[in-house]
Scaffold this active site. Structure first.
Site: not given
Ligand code: XBP
Ligand code: MG
Length: 265
Positions: A8, A10
């Site tokens: 993952d 973020d």
């Molecule tokens: C995290 C998310 C994303 C980010 C923002 O997903 O929910 O939406 O907050 O990214 P993960 P975008 O942890 O699975 O990576 O603005 O590009 O959607």
């Molecule tokens: Mg995440």
């Protein structure tokens, strides 16, 4: 046998939400002269909605200044999201978002051991490119056998689609992979694809209930505080048992054991 690590982005590779996305969302609102600002508390709640554009649209429902017509809301959310991603990439290039400690070491160790690496995220591809180019260099993509982002799926996490696509691309079964996640939604996505999942707690999901992971801990930099615990036998190359970072040997140990654990013990 473990053949692939599925990362993952973020919260897992970096504290992007705390140091990057939230700040950039607020700058995007400001750039369009909108009075909206997301506090850390607001943002913690809004993170239940995956996808930045989807998050803006959800928040608009409680905003008097939001356009009344659905088409206009969609257009405004698209423009805010475009600006947010540009501002996020600027923050990343300026060095505001570091990789979490222990992450680069485990990436190098897994590659040296011949494991495949994948990116399985719901964030936009441009955000992944900015982050990994900044920290792993221009040839970052050569380290990953598959890179799947928000644009590549019809349904974002907690839907399992991103994991199912990664398994298909790597031609492996779910039990040959290990997902590394930080959020309940990410864990749900991996579990629904039957991929074993490890949780490294992040700032935004520090206190959330997590069920179904094979291990839960504070981060890859730290051997202490994990459930199941890392004891002397798993100390890897560290001289001082119980200290140092989490190693590939630890991941293999949990993966072989493969018992679902709860944060509540
Ligand atoms: C995290 C998310 C994303 C980010 C923002 O997903 O929910 O939406 O907050 O990214 P993960 P975008 O942890 O699975 O990576 O603005 O590009 O959607
Ligand atoms: Mg995440």
């Amino acid at each position: 046998m473990l053949q692939a690590l599925l990362w993952d982005v973020d919260g897992t590779l970096a504290e992007t939400e705390r140091d990057g996305h939230r700040v950039a969302f607020n700058r995007a609102f400001e750039s369009m002269a909108l009075p909206w600002r997301w506090s850390e508390t607001d943002y913690g709640m809004l993170l239940r909605i995956t996808g930045g554009r989807e998050r803006i649209l959800a928040d608009m429902r409680r905003r008097a200044e939001a356009p009344a017509l659905a088409d206009e809301r969609q257009a405004l959310a698209r423009e805010l999201h475009r600006r947010k991603n540009r501002l996020y990439a600027e923050l990343v290039r300026e060095g505001a978002v570091a990789l979490r400690p222990g992450v680069p070491e485990l990436i190098d160790e897994a590659l040296a051991a011949g494991l495949l690496l994948g990116i399985t995220t719901t964030t936009s591809r441009s955000n992944v490119e900015a982050l990994l180019e900044r920290h792993l260099g221009r040839r970052w993509a050569s380290r990953f056998a598959v890179v799947l982002c928000g644009e590549d799926v019809a349904a974002k996490k907690p839907d399992p689609e991103v994991y199912l696509r990664a398994l298909a691309a790597l031609r492996i079964g779910p039990l040959q992979a290990l997902a590394i996640e930080d959020s309940p939604g990410g864990v749900a996505a991996a579990c629904a694809a039957e991929v074993p999942v490890l949780v490294t707690r992040s700032a935004c999901f520090a206190d959330d209930t997590v069920e179904g992971a094979i291990a839960i801990g504070p981060g890859l930099h730290e051997r202490r505080g994990w459930t199941p615990p890392l004891g002397d036998a798993d100390a890897g190359t560290d001289d001082d048992a119980g200290t140092g970072r989490v190693t590939l040997a630890d991941l293999r140990h949990w993966h072989t054991r493969m018992e679902s654990v709860s944060q509540f013990g």
